[in-house]
Design an enzyme around this catalytic site. Sequence first.
Site, mmCIF file in Angstrom:
data_model
loop_
_atom_site.group_PDB
_atom_site.id
_atom_site.type_symbol
_atom_site.label_atom_id
_atom_site.label_comp_id
_atom_site.label_asym_id
_atom_site.label_seq_id
_atom_site.Cartn_x
_atom_site.Cartn_y
_atom_site.Cartn_z
ATOM 1 N N SER A 109 -104.732 74.064 -35.920
ATOM 2 C CA SER A 109 -104.811 72.747 -35.684
ATOM 3 C C SER A 109 -103.936 71.856 -36.610
ATOM 4 O O SER A 109 -104.010 72.486 -37.834
ATOM 5 C CB SER A 109 -106.108 72.272 -35.440
ATOM 6 O OG SER A 109 -106.325 70.915 -35.357
ATOM 7 N N TYR B 81 -114.734 72.110 -38.468
ATOM 8 C CA TYR B 81 -113.520 72.434 -37.473
ATOM 9 C C TYR B 81 -112.117 72.381 -38.429
ATOM 10 O O TYR B 81 -111.599 73.519 -38.324
ATOM 11 C CB TYR B 81 -113.307 71.294 -36.432
ATOM 12 C CG TYR B 81 -112.167 71.437 -35.571
ATOM 13 C CD1 TYR B 81 -112.067 72.384 -34.584
ATOM 14 C CD2 TYR B 81 -110.938 70.656 -35.806
ATOM 15 C CE1 TYR B 81 -111.043 72.414 -33.633
ATOM 16 C CE2 TYR B 81 -109.702 70.709 -35.067
ATOM 17 C CZ TYR B 81 -109.796 71.694 -34.056
ATOM 18 O OH TYR B 81 -108.576 71.933 -33.262
#
Length: 267
Positions: free
Chosen positions: A156, A170
């Site tokens: 990401s 995350y």
Amino acid sequence: MADNRFTPHPELFDLSGKLALVTGGTQGIGTMIARGLLQAGARVVISSRKADACAEAQRLLSEFGDVRAIPADLSRHDECRRLADLVTADSDHLDILVNNAGAMWREPLETFPDEAWDSVLDLNLKAPFWLVQALLPALRRAGTADDPARVINIGSIAAIHVAESPNYSYAGSKAALHQLTRVLARELGPHHVTVNAVAPGPFPSQMMAATLDALGDTIAAKAPLRRLGRDDDMAGVAVFLASRAGSYLTGTVIPVDGGIATTASGT
């Protein structure tokens, strides 16, 4: 003497005869990648936790090629091993492993709970490692010096720049996955297995739905390319990394984000 032969364009991105596993392949980025691999000629196994989602995704993706869906809860080590056994039951090799299944937890720092670490790390970081472990013999059998087997980890841009939302576990898990990609690339290169990561920016997906509903236009306006990601953007980078075109890359992290993370201003 150097070999100056150039592979013709259709062969450069052709995945005919390849077998791929795409985790989290029933929605969002996973479906984009699965569709791209199918259209390039690969046989694809997709996996997700819910059996009904697997059945529906298999039905929709079958339009593009040979696809099979296997439900599995990849936050559990035993389920990763079970999936690996099922994927290789009819074939002793696996050409392409796409570790895409993931989870996100947004909550303010003051109330961020322990379970937000455990559940996110299990799926985002441990599961890719467990699957590489379980599928390594099959990947080694598939890879050659000229045409390595491929592991593609979906990271990401939240691991490259600091997002505005409170996504502590995350972002941490994806940064760890980027580094795990480099570590595995160094170890597995001599075994004819490449390991690369893709770091998506904002793409339409269930994980990003609330953010894009509220801030989609603002996010697009901040991107140098002035738009959000599209299906073909993700399918294209996956096919590139899985095909002859990407066979000399390993240990890379490729941001696919319209330039958001790599050109962000500090002011």
